[in-house]
Write a protein that holds these residues in place. Structure first.
Motif, PDB file in Angstrom:
ATOM      1  N   PHE A  87      -3.602   0.656  -3.339  1.00  0.00           N
ATOM      2  CA  PHE A  87      -3.948   0.739  -1.926  1.00  0.00           C
ATOM      3  C   PHE A  87      -3.770  -0.593  -1.213  1.00  0.00           C
ATOM      4  O   PHE A  87      -3.613  -0.619   0.009  1.00  0.00           O
ATOM      5  CB  PHE A  87      -5.402   1.208  -1.779  1.00  0.00           C
ATOM      6  N   GLY A  88      -3.791  -1.686  -1.935  1.00  0.00           N
ATOM      7  CA  GLY A  88      -3.639  -2.991  -1.300  1.00  0.00           C
ATOM      8  C   GLY A  88      -2.206  -3.377  -0.999  1.00  0.00           C
ATOM      9  O   GLY A  88      -1.967  -4.409  -0.354  1.00  0.00           O
ATOM     10  N   ASN A  89      -1.236  -2.591  -1.445  1.00  0.00           N
ATOM     11  CA  ASN A  89       0.169  -2.905  -1.223  1.00  0.00           C
ATOM     12  C   ASN A  89       0.575  -2.395   0.161  1.00  0.00           C
ATOM     13  O   ASN A  89       0.750  -1.195   0.381  1.00  0.00           O
ATOM     14  CB  ASN A  89       1.024  -2.255  -2.309  1.00  0.00           C
ATOM     15  N   GLU A  90       0.713  -3.317   1.109  1.00  0.00           N
ATOM     16  CA  GLU A  90       1.069  -2.925   2.464  1.00  0.00           C
ATOM     17  C   GLU A  90       2.497  -2.406   2.561  1.00  0.00           C
ATOM     18  O   GLU A  90       2.827  -1.655   3.485  1.00  0.00           O
ATOM     19  CB  GLU A  90       0.885  -4.114   3.413  1.00  0.00           C
ATOM     20  N   ALA A  91       3.360  -2.789   1.621  1.00  0.00           N
ATOM     21  CA  ALA A  91       4.737  -2.306   1.650  1.00  0.00           C
ATOM     22  C   ALA A  91       4.807  -0.811   1.343  1.00  0.00           C
ATOM     23  O   ALA A  91       5.735  -0.125   1.800  1.00  0.00           O
ATOM     24  CB  ALA A  91       5.591  -3.090   0.660  1.00  0.00           C
ATOM     25  N   SER A  92       3.845  -0.290   0.577  1.00  0.00           N
ATOM     26  CA  SER A  92       3.841   1.137   0.252  1.00  0.00           C
ATOM     27  C   SER A  92       3.268   1.984   1.376  1.00  0.00           C
ATOM     28  O   SER A  92       3.546   3.181   1.444  1.00  0.00           O
ATOM     29  CB  SER A  92       3.038   1.380  -1.028  1.00  0.00           C
ATOM     30  N   LEU A  93       2.476   1.366   2.259  1.00  0.00           N
ATOM     31  CA  LEU A  93       1.881   2.101   3.370  1.00  0.00           C
ATOM     32  C   LEU A  93       2.911   2.223   4.493  1.00  0.00           C
ATOM     33  O   LEU A  93       3.263   1.244   5.142  1.00  0.00           O
ATOM     34  CB  LEU A  93       0.629   1.393   3.864  1.00  0.00           C
ATOM     35  N   VAL A  94       3.384   3.421   4.738  1.00  0.00           N
ATOM     36  CA  VAL A  94       4.417   3.649   5.746  1.00  0.00           C
ATOM     37  C   VAL A  94       3.876   4.344   6.992  1.00  0.00           C
ATOM     38  O   VAL A  94       4.560   4.390   8.021  1.00  0.00           O
ATOM     39  CB  VAL A  94       5.575   4.484   5.152  1.00  0.00           C
ATOM     40  N   TRP A  95       2.654   4.899   6.898  1.00  0.00           N
ATOM     41  CA  TRP A  95       2.130   5.614   8.062  1.00  0.00           C
ATOM     42  C   TRP A  95       0.613   5.583   8.024  1.00  0.00           C
ATOM     43  O   TRP A  95       0.000   5.910   7.007  1.00  0.00           O
ATOM     44  CB  TRP A  95       2.634   7.059   8.047  1.00  0.00           C
ATOM     45  N   HIS A  96       0.030   5.178   9.137  1.00  0.00           N
ATOM     46  CA  HIS A  96      -1.424   5.133   9.255  1.00  0.00           C
ATOM     47  C   HIS A  96      -1.826   5.617  10.640  1.00  0.00           C
ATOM     48  O   HIS A  96      -1.324   5.107  11.656  1.00  0.00           O
ATOM     49  CB  HIS A  96      -1.944   3.716   9.001  1.00  0.00           C
ATOM     50  N   GLU A  97      -2.703   6.613  10.688  1.00  0.00           N
ATOM     51  CA  GLU A  97      -3.190   7.169  11.943  1.00  0.00           C
ATOM     52  C   GLU A  97      -4.715   7.144  11.939  1.00  0.00           C
ATOM     53  O   GLU A  97      -5.349   7.288  10.881  1.00  0.00           O
ATOM     54  CB  GLU A  97      -2.706   8.606  12.141  1.00  0.00           C
ATOM     55  N   SER A 114       9.090   8.835  12.534  1.00  0.00           N
ATOM     56  CA  SER A 114      10.442   8.813  11.969  1.00  0.00           C
ATOM     57  C   SER A 114      10.691   7.423  11.392  1.00  0.00           C
ATOM     58  O   SER A 114      10.384   6.413  12.040  1.00  0.00           O
ATOM     59  CB  SER A 114      11.495   9.143  13.031  1.00  0.00           C
ATOM     60  N   LEU A 115      11.241   7.386  10.191  1.00  0.00           N
ATOM     61  CA  LEU A 115      11.488   6.093   9.555  1.00  0.00           C
ATOM     62  C   LEU A 115      12.724   6.175   8.678  1.00  0.00           C
ATOM     63  O   LEU A 115      13.150   7.258   8.263  1.00  0.00           O
ATOM     64  CB  LEU A 115      10.277   5.647   8.744  1.00  0.00           C
ATOM     65  N   ASN A 116      13.278   5.033   8.373  1.00  0.00           N
ATOM     66  CA  ASN A 116      14.397   4.895   7.445  1.00  0.00           C
ATOM     67  C   ASN A 116      13.875   4.231   6.178  1.00  0.00           C
ATOM     68  O   ASN A 116      13.324   3.129   6.236  1.00  0.00           O
ATOM     69  CB  ASN A 116      15.523   4.067   8.062  1.00  0.00           C
ATOM     70  N   TYR A 117      14.086   4.905   5.065  1.00  0.00           N
ATOM     71  CA  TYR A 117      13.592   4.393   3.788  1.00  0.00           C
ATOM     72  C   TYR A 117      14.776   3.932   2.950  1.00  0.00           C
ATOM     73  O   TYR A 117      15.753   4.673   2.773  1.00  0.00           O
ATOM     74  CB  TYR A 117      12.815   5.479   3.046  1.00  0.00           C
ATOM     75  N   HIS A 118      14.682   2.720   2.422  1.00  0.00           N
ATOM     76  CA  HIS A 118      15.752   2.160   1.597  1.00  0.00           C
ATOM     77  C   HIS A 118      15.347   2.310   0.130  1.00  0.00           C
ATOM     78  O   HIS A 118      14.434   1.628  -0.347  1.00  0.00           O
ATOM     79  CB  HIS A 118      15.991   0.688   1.944  1.00  0.00           C
ATOM     80  N   PRO A 119      16.005   3.177  -0.619  1.00  0.00           N
ATOM     81  CA  PRO A 119      15.608   3.423  -2.015  1.00  0.00           C
ATOM     82  C   PRO A 119      16.001   2.268  -2.921  1.00  0.00           C
ATOM     83  O   PRO A 119      16.946   1.519  -2.649  1.00  0.00           O
ATOM     84  CB  PRO A 119      16.374   4.695  -2.367  1.00  0.00           C
ATOM     85  N   SER A 120      15.284   2.160  -4.003  1.00  0.00           N
ATOM     86  CA  SER A 120      15.590   1.146  -5.009  1.00  0.00           C
ATOM     87  C   SER A 120      16.721   1.636  -5.917  1.00  0.00           C
ATOM     88  O   SER A 120      17.159   2.797  -5.839  1.00  0.00           O
ATOM     89  CB  SER A 120      14.343   0.851  -5.842  1.00  0.00           C
ATOM     90  N   ASP A 121      17.188   0.753  -6.796  1.00  0.00           N
ATOM     91  CA  ASP A 121      18.263   1.145  -7.717  1.00  0.00           C
ATOM     92  C   ASP A 121      17.798   2.243  -8.677  1.00  0.00           C
ATOM     93  O   ASP A 121      18.564   3.146  -9.018  1.00  0.00           O
ATOM     94  CB  ASP A 121      18.728  -0.083  -8.509  1.00  0.00           C
ATOM     95  N   ALA A 122      16.557   2.157  -9.125  1.00  0.00           N
ATOM     96  CA  ALA A 122      16.048   3.195 -10.018  1.00  0.00           C
ATOM     97  C   ALA A 122      15.969   4.544  -9.315  1.00  0.00           C
ATOM     98  O   ALA A 122      16.244   5.592  -9.905  1.00  0.00           O
ATOM     99  CB  ALA A 122      14.657   2.800 -10.542  1.00  0.00           C
ATOM    100  N   PRO A 214      14.413  16.009   3.777  1.00  0.00           N
ATOM    101  CA  PRO A 214      14.600  15.276   5.041  1.00  0.00           C
ATOM    102  C   PRO A 214      13.310  15.052   5.821  1.00  0.00           C
ATOM    103  O   PRO A 214      13.232  14.123   6.622  1.00  0.00           O
ATOM    104  CB  PRO A 214      15.575  16.168   5.822  1.00  0.00           C
ATOM    105  N   ASN A 215      12.302  15.897   5.615  1.00  0.00           N
ATOM    106  CA  ASN A 215      11.060  15.713   6.370  1.00  0.00           C
ATOM    107  C   ASN A 215       9.887  16.222   5.543  1.00  0.00           C
ATOM    108  O   ASN A 215      10.065  16.921   4.541  1.00  0.00           O
ATOM    109  CB  ASN A 215      11.117  16.440   7.723  1.00  0.00           C
ATOM    110  N   ILE A 216       8.703  15.851   5.967  1.00  0.00           N
ATOM    111  CA  ILE A 216       7.479  16.295   5.335  1.00  0.00           C
ATOM    112  C   ILE A 216       6.480  16.628   6.439  1.00  0.00           C
ATOM    113  O   ILE A 216       6.341  15.876   7.415  1.00  0.00           O
ATOM    114  CB  ILE A 216       6.909  15.224   4.379  1.00  0.00           C
TER     115      ILE A 216
END
Length: 236
Positions: A87-97, A114-122, A214-216
């Motif tokens: 929960f402390g990783n701000e990079a993982s938090l993409v949406w907060h309301e 709406s956001l653009n997510y850049h996937p990792s190599d894995a 494409p969406n959730i």
């Protein structure tokens, strides 16, 4: 001497008959006791199975933990791990309301992002991505390790953002109803046989490919009916 013998014989006959009558009376009393016990047992089981059930004590019933219109906060984390505790990783938090009214369906209850997510190599090599959604009363944290955390004030759910489907294969079949110029001078029957042989040769192990969703859509399912158990459910 004859009279006493007669009296004795008479007394003997009378004693035997009395003993037999007493045995009959005892036997009848025993059968009555057995019948009463059987009736009592039958009545007990009949009352258990056929008697109307008593309504549950209202104090033992459980209702919804949240009131209608109560403000709630939402967190959406994206992670490549199915179990989330970062929960402390701000990079993982993409949406907060904040201040989302619970079970009040109106313009103020609908939030979009709406956001653009850049996937990792894995993740590019058939990895998995999960959305971890958490709700809590406004002012309460969703992190169980937080000192102000309360188990009855927060809940969450994990949803996979990747669907694994068989890889599509190129269709090598030829239409017999295509261009008439191309069909001139050809042998349709032989062509069909050749295509069937080609398809049989291409059959092999199925390859699975990860497809992004494409969406959730996040919905809260509320239930204010008092019952033995109840909870708030997130549907994605």
């Amino acid at each position: 001497m004859s009279p006493p013998a007669a009296v004795a014989a008479a007394d003997g006959g009378t004693g035997g008959g009395g003993q037999q009558s007493r045995q009959q009376q005892q036997g009848g009393f025993g059968h009555s006791i057995t019948g009463i016990i059987r009736i009592a047992v039958f009545w007990y089981f009949a009352s258990k199975f056929f008697s109307p059930k008593k309504p549950a004590d209202p104090s033992h019933l459980i209702s919804n933990l949240f009131q209608k219109g109560e403000p709630m906060d939402m967190w959406l984390y994206l992670s490549e791990h199915q179990r989330f505790n970062d929960f402390g990783n701000e990079a993982s938090l993409v949406w907060h309301e904040t201040n989302i009214p619970y079970a009040t369906w109106g313009p103020e209850s609908t939030r979009t992002l709406s956001l653009n997510y850049h996937p990792s190599d894995a993740l590019k090599n058939n990895g998995s991505l999960y959305a971890h959604v958490f709700f809590a009363r406004s002012g309460y944290p969703p992190d169980p390790n937080d000192p102000e955390y309360q188990s009855q004030a927060a809940f969450g759910r994990t949803h996979s953002l990747v669907a694994y489907l068989p890889k599509s294969r190129s269709d090598k079949r030829k239409s017999l109803l295509g261009n008439s110029k191309d069909a001139e001078g050809s042998e349709p029957v032989a062509m069909v046989v050749d295509d069937a042989e080609a398809e049989s040769k291409d059959d092999g192990p199925v390859e699975w490919i990860a497809y992004w969703k494409p969406n959730i859509t996040i919905n809260l399912v509320e239930d204010f009916t008092r019952k033995i158990f109840a909870c708030s459910v997130i549907t994605c």
